[in-house]
Design an enzyme around this catalytic site. Sequence first.
Site, PDB file in Angstrom:
ATOM      1  N   GLY A 115     -12.069  33.900  58.587  1.00 26.64           N
ATOM      2  CA  GLY A 115     -11.673  34.996  57.718  1.00 26.64           C
ATOM      3  C   GLY A 115     -11.547  34.555  56.280  1.00 26.64           C
ATOM      4  N   PRO A 159      -9.846  33.873  52.446  1.00 31.34           N
ATOM      5  CA  PRO A 159      -8.616  33.156  52.075  1.00 31.34           C
ATOM      6  C   PRO A 159      -7.423  34.106  51.990  1.00 31.34           C
ATOM      7  CG  PRO A 159     -10.435  32.588  50.610  1.00 31.34           C
ATOM      8  CD  PRO A 159     -10.890  33.752  51.411  1.00 31.34           C
ATOM      9  N   SER A 169     -28.437  44.413  54.021  1.00 32.49           N
ATOM     10  CA  SER A 169     -27.603  45.589  54.267  1.00 32.49           C
ATOM     11  C   SER A 169     -27.555  46.561  53.096  1.00 32.49           C
ATOM     12  CB  SER A 169     -26.178  45.158  54.632  1.00 32.49           C
ATOM     13  OG  SER A 169     -25.576  44.477  53.564  1.00 32.49           O
ATOM     14  N   LYS A 227     -16.173  45.529  55.425  1.00 32.20           N
ATOM     15  CA  LYS A 227     -16.733  46.526  54.501  1.00 32.20           C
ATOM     16  C   LYS A 227     -15.863  47.773  54.447  1.00 32.20           C
ATOM     17  CE  LYS A 227     -21.494  44.918  55.097  1.00 32.20           C
ATOM     18  NZ  LYS A 227     -22.848  45.213  55.630  1.00 32.20           N
ATOM     19  N   LYS A 266      -4.389  32.317  58.126  1.00 33.79           N
ATOM     20  CA  LYS A 266      -4.978  31.476  59.182  1.00 33.79           C
ATOM     21  C   LYS A 266      -4.161  30.209  59.384  1.00 33.79           C
ATOM     22  CE  LYS A 266      -8.997  31.124  57.166  1.00 33.79           C
ATOM     23  NZ  LYS A 266      -8.702  31.901  55.938  1.00 33.79           N
ATOM     24  N   VAL A 304      -5.329  35.249  54.375  1.00 30.26           N
ATOM     25  CA  VAL A 304      -4.987  36.203  55.441  1.00 30.26           C
ATOM     26  C   VAL A 304      -4.062  35.599  56.480  1.00 30.26           C
ATOM     27  CG1 VAL A 304      -7.088  37.558  55.142  1.00 30.26           C
ATOM     28  CG2 VAL A 304      -7.107  35.607  56.698  1.00 30.26           C
TER      29      VAL A 304
END
Length: 797
Positions: free
Chosen positions: A376, A378, A700, A743, A382, A380
């Site tokens: 994930g 930075p 995308s 997103k 972990k 969050v």
Amino acid sequence: MLDDIYDPDNSIIDDTRVLARTDVVLPVTLPVVHLNNTPVFPGLIAPVLLHQNALIKAVEIALSQTGYIALLMAKSGSGDNPGIKDLYNTGVTARILKKINMSDGGTSVLLQGVKRFRVQQFLKNKPFIIARVEYIDDVVEKDMEFDALNRVVRSLVKSLSKSNPLFSDELRLAMINMPSPGMMADLIMYTLGVEPEIAQKYLEIIDVKERFRVLVSHLKKEQEVSQLQARITREVNSKISSMQREFFLKEQLKVIKKELGYEQDEKSHDISKLKARFEKCGIHEEGAKVIEEELEKLTMIPETSPEYAVTRNYIDWLVRLPWKETSKDALNISKAREVLDRHHFGLEKVKDRILEYLAVRRLNPEYEGNILLFLGPPGVGKTSLGIAIAEAMGRNFYRFSLGGMRDEAEIKGHRRTYIGSMPGKIIQGLKRVGTKNPVIMLDEVDKLGISFQGDPGAALLEVLDPEQNSNFVDHFIDMGFDLSQVLFICTANSTDTIPSPLFDRMEIIEFPGYIIDEKVQIAKKYLIPRLLKKHGLDKSRFSLSLKLINTIINKYARDPGIRLLEKQIAKLMRKIAMSMAESANKKLPDFTVDNIENYLGPYVFNDESRRRIDVPGVATGLAWTAFGGDILFIEATHISGKGDFKYTGKMGEVMRESAMIAYTFARKWISENYSKNKYFENNEIHLHIPSGAIPKDGPSAGITMCISLLSLAMSRKLPGDLAMSGELSIVGKVLSVGGIKEKLLAAIRSGVKRVILPEENRKDLREVSSNIKNKLKFYFVRDMKEVVKICFSGKAK
């Protein structure tokens, strides 16, 4: 005319002579021998070594006729063969006492200085120099000052004789026997051994009283040097004596204690301690044999040998490792959940995976489990979650960062053949925590490096493979160690740089980031209480409303994690602390939505989507990065031309191909649906993605680029609250993309209300929490025609 003075065949030297005061008749025309080191003073005897043939010839001629020769000092830097211009004018006439031919071809000449002279004229310079000289008598003016200087000189020499071996009793006796004060001064100056230039200046002094003054200056300087030398010698001797005394006392103390049976010597004491630890360490049979052999070798190695320290260090590492020590797992699931909830808000999927591991361990204590990868952006949580997991399981915790690590020895240790070698980080961590089943966090595994020193990623394969790590061999300890009970947790921001063999061994748990509601709860329940304690404040002095926290998040902290939010709240607390420090009675700041800019500065983020979607050709896309999701603006414009197409914005190869596909499909769609529209044929199109310094890649943005071009060609604006993501095929199909949750979080943070996604990504919404889905309206499409209808009519097919 010079040939009349000297003819090598006839060996004739002009024998005109003068009568010196010593009743010795000295020649006034003399062969010259140059000196480089120091002059020979009158009355002194000194050897001179000659290698030049011309000088040897001059000595031989002088010895065969008068027995005298002129000595002149050569100027500094004149080399071994100085010319007439390189010689000083004042020198000393010397009598040749002995000449000895050396085995190397040179000649040693023993000379006695006789009298000073000044050169009147150089008569010849080949094959050797001949000079006409004028002899100089010493000027002796005896008065009270002369007597005082004479006594000072003698007193200084006597003082120096106590500390300087050159000023011996023999020198003082020679001073007494000197026929004149001038010669006595010359003897002392010669003994001082001053530099050649200084000695030459002294030689040129005729007044004996002035010579005494120069001598006094040099003798005092020598006296100061001798005193300093004596002080240094005393200090060194004192230290040596002290060390020797301490050494002898220690040795005596050892012997006394040994005789009384009070204590063993240091080596025996070390070996006894190692043996005691060896008996308790619980090492396996193979390791026990190695330790016994090393202990036996240690008893035979002298304590002063370098090998002793190496062997002792090796044994010490082996007996200190936790070969059998384990911590008991806390298998109470409800208590473990309580610990995890106390440390972190949300992250239910991660917490469930840890609780599942504990549940299986409860049923099967031998269960080893998998290697977890926390993936994930930075900030969050972990790394901090790893600490909470260790607490919830009742295990010790050890963390080290792999970021920038380039040497595989950092993982597997150094071989003991190298000086200063030590085990790798894994073994070091086990020794530090003291148990064989800790939680070990390998931080930043995606930032491993590779160099000529090896590949740390390859070294981690053995560590993280459950089939191999039960017998992990560190190069230093050189025997197997069981890592199967260790819970390894790796963290990474991206999987792109993680080696495939290493990635296959990991179970991925994604940390997508936090939405605004989650950040608000984290701020109220976790950040503010922790920061209040850190800043020494209490709730009565600092508080933030939910509305204000929302504003701070929207305007200053839109990152996926909470680090920016934490920094902004800490900044507000520092404002309170400053006000309290300035004055106890000063009114504390009151933070509101209206005045927050006064304290945190201008807004960093604005509702950019609505502001920028104000002209045709601008569309909003959704992108995934290693730091979470983000919105991406696609801009298109035109100039008059012949249908050319170009793109800018530091696009990668895949994105450039997507741009070409979007342009081709847009032209095709316009030609099929608006045959009279010749926009693409009559204009040069330029597609741009802002933030040109940031590299961008991936497929995308295909539908976003296409709708931007269609918006430009049809001169129709796109809705400001609509964003999209999807890959476009050349025939207009919309294909699936990744990073959906990231997103969608970016869309919510940026104020987007509606999102277009590929139909194939409908299943990915199952992994998205309901509080995220409830904030957005979704359109799932299969082809580009549906995208066009949604964008320009608001209806899905």
